[in-house]
Design a protein around this motif. Structure first.
Motif, short mmCIF file in Angstrom:
data_model
loop_
_atom_site.label_atom_id
_atom_site.label_comp_id
_atom_site.label_asym_id
_atom_site.label_seq_id
_atom_site.Cartn_x
_atom_site.Cartn_y
_atom_site.Cartn_z
N PRO A 34 18.09 55.53 34.50
CA PRO A 34 19.26 56.36 34.18
C PRO A 34 20.56 55.57 34.05
CG PRO A 34 17.90 57.45 35.83
CD PRO A 34 17.31 56.09 35.64
N LYS A 35 20.73 54.53 34.86
CA LYS A 35 21.96 53.73 34.77
C LYS A 35 21.89 52.69 33.65
CE LYS A 35 23.64 54.27 39.51
NZ LYS A 35 24.11 53.57 40.73
N GLY A 36 20.69 52.43 33.15
CA GLY A 36 20.54 51.60 31.97
C GLY A 36 21.17 50.22 32.03
N ILE A 37 20.98 49.52 33.16
CA ILE A 37 21.52 48.16 33.32
C ILE A 37 23.00 48.11 32.96
CG2 ILE A 37 21.21 45.71 32.83
CD1 ILE A 37 18.31 46.25 32.19
N LYS A 337 44.90 45.34 44.56
CA LYS A 337 44.93 46.56 45.34
C LYS A 337 43.55 46.92 45.89
CE LYS A 337 48.79 48.46 42.68
NZ LYS A 337 49.25 49.58 41.81
N HIS A 338 42.54 46.22 45.42
CA HIS A 338 41.15 46.49 45.80
C HIS A 338 40.60 45.26 46.51
CE1 HIS A 338 40.44 44.01 42.25
NE2 HIS A 338 41.24 44.83 41.61
N PRO A 339 39.42 45.34 47.14
CA PRO A 339 38.85 44.17 47.81
C PRO A 339 38.71 42.98 46.86
CG PRO A 339 37.64 46.14 48.43
CD PRO A 339 38.60 46.55 47.35
N HIS A 340 38.85 41.78 47.41
CA HIS A 340 38.88 40.59 46.56
C HIS A 340 37.58 40.33 45.83
CE1 HIS A 340 37.03 38.77 50.21
NE2 HIS A 340 36.39 38.07 49.33
N ASP A 341 36.45 40.87 46.33
CA ASP A 341 35.17 40.55 45.71
C ASP A 341 34.67 41.64 44.76
OD1 ASP A 341 34.61 42.39 47.67
OD2 ASP A 341 32.75 41.45 48.32
N VAL A 342 35.58 42.46 44.25
CA VAL A 342 35.26 43.38 43.17
C VAL A 342 36.38 43.29 42.13
CG1 VAL A 342 33.91 44.97 44.58
CG2 VAL A 342 36.36 45.33 44.33
N PRO A 343 36.10 43.54 40.85
CA PRO A 343 37.11 43.37 39.81
C PRO A 343 38.13 44.50 39.73
CG PRO A 343 35.08 44.11 38.84
CD PRO A 343 34.78 43.87 40.29
N GLY A 344 37.79 45.67 40.28
CA GLY A 344 38.71 46.79 40.21
C GLY A 344 38.12 48.02 40.86
N ASP A 345 38.93 49.07 40.94
CA ASP A 345 38.46 50.30 41.58
C ASP A 345 37.32 50.96 40.82
OD1 ASP A 345 40.40 49.90 43.47
OD2 ASP A 345 41.88 51.19 42.49
N TRP A 346 37.21 50.66 39.54
CA TRP A 346 36.16 51.27 38.72
C TRP A 346 34.77 50.72 39.07
CZ3 TRP A 346 33.46 47.53 36.19
CH2 TRP A 346 34.09 46.30 35.99
N PHE A 347 34.71 49.57 39.75
CA PHE A 347 33.42 48.92 40.03
C PHE A 347 32.81 49.56 41.26
CE2 PHE A 347 30.72 45.40 41.56
CZ PHE A 347 30.05 45.09 40.39
N LYS A 348 31.70 50.25 41.08
CA LYS A 348 31.13 51.08 42.14
C LYS A 348 29.98 50.43 42.89
CE LYS A 348 34.04 54.24 41.14
NZ LYS A 348 35.25 54.41 42.00
N GLY A 349 29.52 49.27 42.51
CA GLY A 349 28.42 48.64 43.25
C GLY A 349 27.69 47.60 42.43
N PRO A 350 26.78 46.89 43.05
CA PRO A 350 26.14 45.75 42.40
C PRO A 350 25.21 46.13 41.25
CG PRO A 350 25.14 46.16 44.54
CD PRO A 350 26.35 47.03 44.45
N PHE A 351 24.74 47.35 41.17
CA PHE A 351 23.82 47.71 40.10
C PHE A 351 24.42 48.79 39.21
CE2 PHE A 351 21.12 45.89 43.35
CZ PHE A 351 20.41 44.96 42.60
#
Length: 351
Positions: A34-37, A337-351
């Motif tokens: 469903p998430k299609g990579i 404004k977000h944690p240093h190890d994510v690119p932005g608030d839109w990034f919801k997880g590793p997959f």
């Protein structure tokens, strides 16, 4: 021109290629999920059927062999891996088969396979899930290695890769999939081995690739505020490597900073410096420099990753050091404004 995301551009390129040529197929772990990579393969199976778009067993070496065999028999496979790290299990197939076949048989047999590999870090993805291995792939004769930054380049370079008669390693940084840029509709192709001048300046040449070009763009924009201008070259591919554009820029600026997302030793940045030093040492106003990761495995701990990875601020400070400029940059402009190890608030997880 409309704006679409990097992931949508990849998906669109796949649709165009599969409409244009019935011999194009795509497969890999998670392709029909469903998430299609990261959204790059959503809807493909519904449009083209399960015979051309399908999931695979967790057997990377065997399935890569299947893809190579398919390409030798008239198909143009696009194989997808959710991590570059997983593909290490298929290196024998890649190096001893895909990369060598054309040479060993005098150009009669080609291997038109495109292998999409996801790179990048964040959310605690540690030493076995965060590797950037572009220099290793680039050392293998017979392979093309592509690393797009923008959605425009992702679409055009993927189409060029799919219709190339040689094996292509197509590396996508997972922090880029959500970024938007102007992308035309329809089919267009971008030649592999040609870099792009992203910014023009006269003080220093910056050479970058993939997601690090985004950080470099931020650094260049901040440096402009204090009167420092940069040529910023996005390599787009590491094999072939467009050193001619770098050397041409260096004849204007006389200074070089090569930026790489991999460990610094034996990196693409190192190769850039080597070529520049051999071809244009008399043009250099200062020693060429590089900024890359330390020669250590990627850490998992949030406390360690903050010191291990670098971004726009570190790039800007290194430029000031190379130029010998005692100037201040506003650190607040680099704050996240977000944690240093994510690119932005839109990034919801590793997959």
């Amino acid at each position: 021109m409309r704006k679409i995301t990097f992931a949508e551009a990849i998906n669109e390129a796949m649709c165009i290629a599969m409409h244009k040529d019935k011999n194009v197929i795509t497969f890999g772990l998670g392709v029909p999920d469903p998430k299609g990579i990261f959204g790059t393969t959503i809807g493909l199976q519904e449009k083209f059927g399960s015979e051309r778009v399908f999931d695979t067993p967790t057997s990377e070496n065997a399935m890569t062999g299947v893809g190579i065999g398919a390409s030798l028999n008239g198909l143009r496979p696009v194989m997808v891996h959710q991590r570059v790290d997983f593909f290490l299990l298929a290196m024998d197939q890649l190096i001893n088969n895909a990369a060598k076949w054309r040479f060993m048989f005098g150009g009669v047999c080609r291997v038109p396979i495109t292998i999409r590999l996801i790179v990048g870090h964040g959310w605690g993805q540690g030493p076995t899930h965060s590797q950037n291995l572009q220099s290793m792939f680039s050392q293998i004769p017979g392979l093309k290695v592509v690393m797009p930054t923008t959605a425009y380049d992702a679409k055009g370079l993927l189409l060029e890769s799919i219709f190339s008669d040689d094996p292509v390693i197509f590396l996508e940084h997972r922090w880029l999939h959500g970024l938007e840029s102007d992308v035309p509709e329809g089919l267009y192709r971008i030649p592999i081995g040609k870099s792009k001048l992203m910014r023009e300046g006269s003080d220093i040449t910056l050479v970058s690739l993939s997601y690090m070009t985004i950080e470099a763009l931020h650094a260049v924009d901040e440096l402009n505020k204090i009167g420092i201008t940069c040529d910023l070259i996005d390599l787009r591919s590491t094999s072939p490597l467009d050193s001619d554009t770098v050397i041409k820029s260096l004849s204007k600026t006389g200074r070089l900073l090569a930026i790489d997302s991999a460990s610094e030793s034996f990196s693409v940045a190192s190769e850039i410096i080597a070529r520049v030093s051999m071809a244009s040492y008399d043009k250099l106003k200062s020693p060429p420099d590089r900024i890359a990761l330390a020669d250590e495995p990627s850490p998992t701990s949030f406390g360690l990753t903050d010191k291990y990875y670098f971004g726009a601020k570190e790039i800007a400070l290194r430029v000031l050091k190379i130029l010998g400029v005692d100037a201040k940059i506003n650190s607040k402009n680099f704050a996240k404004k977000h944690p240093h190890d994510v690119p932005g608030d839109w990034f919801k997880g590793p997959f």
